[in-house]
Design an enzyme around this catalytic site. Sequence first.
Site, PDB file in Angstrom:
ATOM      1  CG  ASP A 148      94.606  99.018  31.824  1.00 20.73           C
ATOM      2  OD1 ASP A 148      95.616  99.615  32.451  1.00 20.73           O
ATOM      3  OD2 ASP A 148      94.436  97.681  31.989  1.00 20.73           O
ATOM      4  CG  HIS A 193     103.767 103.710  33.014  1.00 19.00           C
ATOM      5  ND1 HIS A 193     104.590 102.710  31.929  1.00 19.00           N
ATOM      6  CD2 HIS A 193     104.946 104.335  33.310  1.00 19.00           C
ATOM      7  CE1 HIS A 193     105.618 102.840  31.988  1.00 19.00           C
ATOM      8  NE2 HIS A 193     105.955 103.836  32.521  1.00 19.00           N
TER       9      HIS A 193
HETATM   10  C1  G6P Z   1     100.637  99.842  37.233  1.00 18.60           C
HETATM   11  C2  G6P Z   1     101.617 101.252  37.569  1.00 18.60           C
HETATM   12  C3  G6P Z   1     102.987 100.785  37.819  1.00 18.60           C
HETATM   13  C4  G6P Z   1     103.108  99.740  39.006  1.00 18.60           C
HETATM   14  C5  G6P Z   1     102.324  98.548  38.552  1.00 18.60           C
HETATM   15  C6  G6P Z   1     102.095  97.658  39.729  1.00 18.60           C
HETATM   16  O1  G6P Z   1     101.035  99.132  36.051  1.00 18.60           O
HETATM   17  O2  G6P Z   1     101.547 102.081  36.382  1.00 18.60           O
HETATM   18  O3  G6P Z   1     103.802 101.984  38.132  1.00 18.60           O
HETATM   19  O4  G6P Z   1     104.543  99.635  39.260  1.00 18.60           O
HETATM   20  O5  G6P Z   1     100.784  98.969  38.368  1.00 18.60           O
HETATM   21  O6  G6P Z   1     101.856  98.038  41.020  1.00 18.60           O
HETATM   22  P1  G6P Z   1     102.459  98.270  42.405  1.00 18.60           P
HETATM   23  O7  G6P Z   1     101.801  99.022  43.237  1.00 18.60           O
HETATM   24  O8  G6P Z   1     102.623  96.883  42.546  1.00 18.60           O
HETATM   25  O9  G6P Z   1     103.905  98.826  42.082  1.00 18.60           O
END
Ligand code: G6P
Length: 466
Positions: free
Chosen positions: A365, A157
Amino acid sequence: MSRLIVVSNRVSPPNAAGEETVGGLAMALASALREYSGLWFGWSGKTTPQFTGALDIQTVEGVTTALVDLEEADLDEYYNGYANKTLWPLFHYRIDLTAYDRIYGEGYSRVNRRFAETLAPLVKPDDLIWVHDYHLIPLARELRALGLKNRIGFFLHIPWPAHQVFTTLPGHKRLVEAMFEYDLVGFQTEEYAQAFEDYVLSEAGGQQPATDRLHAFGRTLRVGAFPIGIDAPKFAQMLRSPRARRMRDLMTAATVFRYLVVGVDRLDYSKGLEERFIGYERFLADNPHLRREVLMLQIAPVSREKVEAYQEIRQRLDALSGRINGEYADVDWNPFRYVNKNYRRDELAGIYAAARVGLVTPLRDGMNLVAKEFVAAQNPEDPGVLILSRFAGAARQMGEALLVNPNSPEEIAEALKRAIGMDKPERIRRWRALFNKVEREDVTAWRDAFVGALAGTGARRTALAG
Ligand code: G6P
């Protein structure tokens, strides 16, 4: 039909309160799971004194989730450590913030092994397995070590960095070797897929037998760009909800005779928030006649609070927002509203709908879905303007936005002035082109393209398809 097993560190199942509180990706994955049946596996978000591998299996609204608790040390070394102090900053080009600690690497391998051991007994021979994001790069290697021959795909992602940046990671080759245990690896943009190919060809002695194939470490892999989108129909429906309308009316009333400029980001150093705040400050300084005509609202829910770099950026942003209001606020008016609260998605939709400008200026990003949701929320007859960082993956599809270099407060200030002064025909022309793409290249198209490509692989591992 094969079942689909989705694996990600964070699992957000639909909840009884409705899906409006759940992120766009979660909604897309949930609908994929309903369609293909199967399950969603990952971390429960909870810790346990000792890892047991006990699964919490639940089915809510047709989606089955299987969650596992992790030990405190796992969380420190794998989630806060290797994932968020090593890979996240490095993949976002922040070598200065990247920590290289052997313990983190060990924790990362351990948790991936634990996930594989817990998941493997749930897998049937012809299931398709779809692994998500940088937390879980070595998962396929661990599953293969347990004898699984299923088709396994991986989608990243976040950005894949340029070769020169990636090679600063100790053990970089081993990480890429682990990616060759997948049958399909997907990136958000061609640029990231290209950067991965560059690495494989120049650093791993690989070959490219076809445009979408890479061969290295004795294995062949399919590679492609699969730009993620938003759930456009669901978002449109949410926009019409009473809660979204109420929020739109509230924000419109709170900004009568003023233009609302909005930013919504997780509080993360990759989002370019400091530069954005300084850009807005510059705009106020350069345009005294417009000062009382704008309100900037930045929503930035706190995130990954155990990681020092996040604590530091939070402090700097607190100071900057205070400085801007201290300098420019008046007794009856202030130019900047900075909020660390998390909002429901339907409420955010209403806020976007009330805004004249969407300010999306990450330094790096993978994609950025706020840019797409902002566009989807606009009134076709009087749309707002999107200011977008050229370093967001979304910029590849969204050239009709005002593209800026997010490192330059001057460019941000100038784009703000242009967006506020833009006449309606130009706003409509730009918005229409953006909206058509947001609608067409949506999350269902993304999901079907990836799952279709994964289902189409498999010649390599003939023992599957039970
Ligand atoms: C990004 C990453 C995701 C992640 C999200 C939130 O979008 O690509 O994999 O889940 O951030 O971050 P966190 O550490 O709270 O899961």
